[in-house]
Design a protein around this motif. Structure first.
Motif, PDB file in Angstrom:
ATOM      1  N   TYR A  77      -3.033   0.066  11.069  1.00  0.00           N
ATOM      2  CA  TYR A  77      -2.283  -0.268   9.374  1.00  0.00           C
ATOM      3  C   TYR A  77      -3.102  -2.102  10.010  1.00  0.00           C
ATOM      4  O   TYR A  77      -3.417  -2.112  10.439  1.00  0.00           O
ATOM      5  N   GLU A  82       4.747  -2.647   6.292  1.00  0.00           N
ATOM      6  CA  GLU A  82       5.868  -1.821   5.169  1.00  0.00           C
ATOM      7  C   GLU A  82       5.335  -1.984   3.990  1.00  0.00           C
ATOM      8  O   GLU A  82       5.180  -1.723   3.200  1.00  0.00           O
ATOM      9  N   PHE A 117      -1.760   6.763   9.316  1.00  0.00           N
ATOM     10  CA  PHE A 117      -0.527   5.931   8.804  1.00  0.00           C
ATOM     11  C   PHE A 117      -0.144   5.343   7.804  1.00  0.00           C
ATOM     12  O   PHE A 117       1.302   5.694   7.470  1.00  0.00           O
ATOM     13  N   GLN A 120       1.899   8.852   6.600  1.00  0.00           N
ATOM     14  CA  GLN A 120       3.252   9.312   7.688  1.00  0.00           C
ATOM     15  C   GLN A 120       4.480   8.476   7.183  1.00  0.00           C
ATOM     16  O   GLN A 120       5.340   8.685   8.156  1.00  0.00           O
ATOM     17  N   ASN A 121       3.510   6.844   7.151  1.00  0.00           N
ATOM     18  CA  ASN A 121       4.829   6.120   6.828  1.00  0.00           C
ATOM     19  C   ASN A 121       5.104   5.770   5.443  1.00  0.00           C
ATOM     20  O   ASN A 121       5.667   5.109   5.203  1.00  0.00           O
ATOM     21  N   HIS A 122       4.590   6.131   4.454  1.00  0.00           N
ATOM     22  CA  HIS A 122       4.349   6.238   3.161  1.00  0.00           C
ATOM     23  C   HIS A 122       4.674   7.184   1.928  1.00  0.00           C
ATOM     24  O   HIS A 122       4.720   6.383   0.659  1.00  0.00           O
TER      25      HIS A 122
END
Length: 130
Positions: A77, A82, A117, A120-122
């Motif tokens: 990222y 975040e 990324f 998987q994270n957002h």
């Protein structure tokens, strides 16, 4: 002052230019991204043609792409992790969009890491990006 002569063929866009862009558009060494998009979208070469595959591979090593990747975190990222779209023009989604505009292959290891990324994270449970 002499009046510029317009090309009677309205499909020929070159009459609007102050010179022939052919040499610049055909120079794969100077700007592989421009060469890639010109050959693909204007000339109409298929995406799997050897010259396009080579140009797309060269885009990864261009100065612009290397600067973008230099700012990428090892986790795939761009800061901050975040937020995908802030700060404007430097966050992950902006960087991914610019890489796509430059013609970086989706097979690029670093581009794939960034996409992974994001997914998987957002990605919320319903699968919709917001």
């Amino acid at each position: 002052m002499a009046q510029a002569t317009l090309n009677p063929n309205p499909r020929d866009w070159r009459y609007r230019l102050h010179g022939d862009p052919g040499n610049w558009l055909l120079d794969a060494g100077d700007n592989p991204s421009v060469y890639f998009w010109f050959q693909r979208d204007i000339v109409g070469r298929p995406a799997d043609s050897p010259s396009l595959v080579e140009a797309r591979e060269k885009t990864v090593f261009s100065d612009a792409v290397q600067k973008i990747f230099a700012a990428q975190n090892a986790g795939g990222y761009w800061e901050p992790p975040e937020l995908l779209d802030e700060p404007r023009y430097r966050a992950s989604l902006w960087s991914l969009a610019l890489l796509a505009e430059l013609g970086v292959s989706p097979q690029s290891r670093r581009a794939r890491a960034a996409c992974e990324f994001v997914l998987q994270n957002h990605l919320p449970a319903d699968g919709a990006l917001s």
